[in-house]
Design a protein around this motif. Structure first.
Motif, short mmCIF file in Angstrom:
data_model
loop_
_atom_site.label_atom_id
_atom_site.label_comp_id
_atom_site.label_asym_id
_atom_site.label_seq_id
_atom_site.Cartn_x
_atom_site.Cartn_y
_atom_site.Cartn_z
N TYR A 100 33.76 42.02 35.66
CA TYR A 100 34.60 40.55 35.38
C TYR A 100 34.21 39.93 37.16
O TYR A 100 33.30 40.17 37.75
CB TYR A 100 35.86 40.84 35.87
N LYS A 108 38.61 30.54 37.53
CA LYS A 108 38.77 30.81 36.64
C LYS A 108 37.83 32.16 36.34
O LYS A 108 37.90 33.01 37.18
CB LYS A 108 37.05 29.98 35.39
N VAL A 110 36.51 35.93 34.56
CA VAL A 110 35.34 36.11 33.28
C VAL A 110 35.76 37.67 33.26
O VAL A 110 35.00 37.88 33.79
CB VAL A 110 33.70 34.78 33.18
N PRO A 118 31.69 38.21 26.40
CA PRO A 118 32.26 37.48 27.86
C PRO A 118 33.75 36.87 27.30
O PRO A 118 34.00 36.47 26.06
CB PRO A 118 32.04 36.53 27.98
N VAL A 120 36.28 34.57 28.41
CA VAL A 120 36.96 33.70 30.17
C VAL A 120 38.36 32.87 29.47
O VAL A 120 38.56 32.79 28.34
CB VAL A 120 35.65 32.10 29.49
N CYS A 121 38.57 32.94 30.90
CA CYS A 121 39.92 32.81 31.05
C CYS A 121 40.68 31.76 32.52
O CYS A 121 39.61 31.77 34.10
CB CYS A 121 41.22 33.98 31.66
N THR A 134 43.94 31.66 27.77
CA THR A 134 43.24 31.09 26.91
C THR A 134 43.38 30.53 25.72
O THR A 134 44.27 30.03 25.71
CB THR A 134 42.60 33.17 26.49
#
Length: 144
Positions: A100, A108, A110, A118, A120-121, A134
């Motif tokens: 991560y 952010k 990842v 990946p 992404v959040c 997300t």
């Protein structure tokens, strides 16, 4: 005599301008170093809050999800983040050796699974709550 005074004045003016330029250049460098340090400390503080084990406590799907999938995430959903940048756990499937990275001052997150895919959040991290938002769902975790 006038020529030597003008030469002295020119030399002093040139020296002052050069000296001021060096001071401004050093000041800009100093300001840049301070700004970078603030960003690093900010990300590090968020990372310190993230390093732990987290259990899913709420699932808010943004797309249609079956009740059984939502129940499975609530029952088994868990993530463990380590100081060395690794993550393990279970969401829709098991993550055994993921990594991560936190960016944008911890806003952010990842997560990459074992094969490097990946996820992404947008992340919100507090002392005891982690929210990962997300495009598919918003997941709320509690520290365990």
């Amino acid at each position: 005599m006038t020529t030597s005074i003008l030469m002295s004045f020119f030399f002093v003016t040139f020296y002052c301008l050069t000296f001021n330029h060096k001071i401004m250049k050093n000041f800009k460098l100093f300001t840049l170093v301070i700004a970078i340090a603030v960003v690093i400390v900010s990300c590090h503080l968020k990372r310190d809050k993230l390093v732990n084990s987290w259990k899913v406590t709420a699932v808010e799907p943004k797309e249609s999800v079956s009740d059984s999938t939502k129940s499975a995430i609530l029952a088994n959903g868990m993530l463990t983040f380590t100081e060395d940048g690794h993550v393990t756990g279970y969401l829709l499937r098991e993550i055994t050796d993921g990594t991560y990275a936190l960016t944008q001052k911890g806003k952010k997150l990842v997560i990459k699974d074992e094969v490097g895919t990946p996820y992404v959040c947008e992340s919100t991290i507090t002392d005891d709550t982690l929210i990962l938002d997300t495009k598919e769902a918003k997941l709320t975790f509690s520290k365990i």
